[in-house]
Design a protein around this motif. Structure first.
Motif, mmCIF file in Angstrom:
data_model
loop_
_atom_site.group_PDB
_atom_site.id
_atom_site.type_symbol
_atom_site.label_atom_id
_atom_site.label_comp_id
_atom_site.label_asym_id
_atom_site.label_seq_id
_atom_site.Cartn_x
_atom_site.Cartn_y
_atom_site.Cartn_z
ATOM 1 N N HIS A 260 35.636 38.682 37.614
ATOM 2 C CA HIS A 260 34.631 37.688 38.007
ATOM 3 C C HIS A 260 34.806 37.319 39.478
ATOM 4 O O HIS A 260 35.828 37.609 40.091
ATOM 5 N N HIS B 239 35.822 35.128 41.524
ATOM 6 C CA HIS B 239 36.747 34.139 42.064
ATOM 7 C C HIS B 239 37.727 34.887 42.950
ATOM 8 O O HIS B 239 38.112 36.012 42.623
ATOM 9 N N ASP C 284 40.777 35.037 43.469
ATOM 10 C CA ASP C 284 42.030 35.638 42.981
ATOM 11 C C ASP C 284 41.803 36.986 42.301
ATOM 12 O O ASP C 284 42.760 37.681 41.958
ATOM 13 N N HIS C 285 40.544 37.362 42.088
ATOM 14 C CA HIS C 285 40.251 38.684 41.495
ATOM 15 C C HIS C 285 39.447 39.593 42.415
ATOM 16 O O HIS C 285 39.325 40.785 42.132
ATOM 17 N N HIS D 163 32.627 30.808 32.950
ATOM 18 C CA HIS D 163 33.690 30.634 33.949
ATOM 19 C C HIS D 163 33.147 30.922 35.356
ATOM 20 O O HIS D 163 33.446 30.214 36.316
HETATM 21 ZN ZN LIG Z 1 38.535 32.451 37.749
#
Ligand SMILES: [Zn+2]
Length: 289
Positions: free
Chosen positions: A95, A97, A99-100, A173
């Motif tokens: 997704h 965000h 951190d990914h 999310h």
């Molecule tokens: Zn996330």
């Protein structure tokens, strides 16, 4: 005076805690040994941020580029397993965000991989995190705007060599959170792999009267319906914490059953996450009345 001073300190700590959280957890940057999970699926992430390499005779698929600073670590993991980073043909994410996906621009630059992202996450990816309903204004959640080469829609297939990944829209999310599924053959048996996008309601998420994401709660409900409908043998996710990655890794032994085969663990994780979502939603609905 004293009261407002205390309030300032309180606000400072609050902002500090929030921005520290928006930056990174320590385990996100701790290295982790790369390893084969099952079949042609490999773990190339850090201790806290999962990345997966799907190896095929026609090149490889990388799922999750993680933080910008994760990219050299992912590359090292891929090479330690005996693959070439430059053979990465397709880049996918769980997704939008940071951190990914913050490392995606660097992965594209280094490998020339085609970046494929679920439709509802595409505007954020191409705006470098700007416009996210929760973190859009926070500088620590921004990343380099990255061009998407293929826009995915719910149910689309991503094919390379003999591997077929299916993109399942599991929103809430983020608006385009994606759960990836594929079939993997190992020792003559076929297994269903599920890489969960994220079923989590983050701190501060407004499930009621969310002007920037009015359908957030019904999206979470849709996501749980989808996750419950997916056949799962191999339970994976965007963070190792979802599926007890470290404990399972420690249990891997030649000749022993593969600890990542965990259909019951998948079911109970999804059930527990849904209960947590429903409790939070009920609390917010009660508070809004
Ligand atoms: Zn996330």
């Amino acid at each position: 005076m004293a009261k407002s001073f205390r309030f300032s300190i309180f606000m400072f700590l609050l902002v500090f805690a929030a921005s520290a959280r928006a930056q990174e957890a320590p385990d996100w940057t701790n290295p982790f040994p790369p390893y084969r999970i099952i079949g042609n699926v490999y773990y190339v992430g850090s201790q806290g941020l999962a990345s997966y390499l799907i190896a095929t005779p026609q090149g490889n698929i990388l799922i999750n580029s993680n933080l910008e600073k994760s990219v050299p670590m992912i590359r090292e993991s891929v090479e330690k397993l005996g693959f070439k980073f430059s053979d990465t043909k397709i880049l996918l994410i769980s997704h939008a965000h940071w951190d990914h996906c913050a490392g995606s621009a660097a992965v594209k630059e280094l490998t020339g991989a085609k970046y494929m992202v679920m439709d509802a996450d595409v505007p954020e990816i191409q705006a470098g995190g700007k416009g996210n309903f929760q973190y859009g204004d926070s500088p620590t959640s921004r990343y380099q705007p990255t061009k998407v080469d293929r826009i995915l829609h719910d149910g689309d297939e991503v094919r390379l060599g003999d591997t077929v990944l299916v993109a399942h829209l599991t929103p809430g999310h983020t608006k385009g959170t994606t759960t990836w599924t594929m079939k993997v053959v190992d020792a003559g048996k076929t297994y269903n792999v599920v890489i969960v996008g994220s079923p989590n309601v983050n701190d501060g998420y407004k499930l009621v009267n969310n002007a920037l994401y009015p359908q957030i709660a019904s999206d979470y409900e849709r996501m749980f319906r989808v996750l419950k409908s997916l056949p799962c043998d191999i339970f994976l996710g965007a963070h190792g914490g979802y599926y007890g990655m470290e404990a399972k890794y420690a249990r891997m032994k030649e000749g022993a059953p593969n600890p990542f085969i965990d259909p019951e663990g998948y079911k109970s994780y999804i059930a527990e996450r849904e209960e947590t979502f429903r409790a939070e939603w009920a609390k917010q609905k009660a508070a809004a009345q």
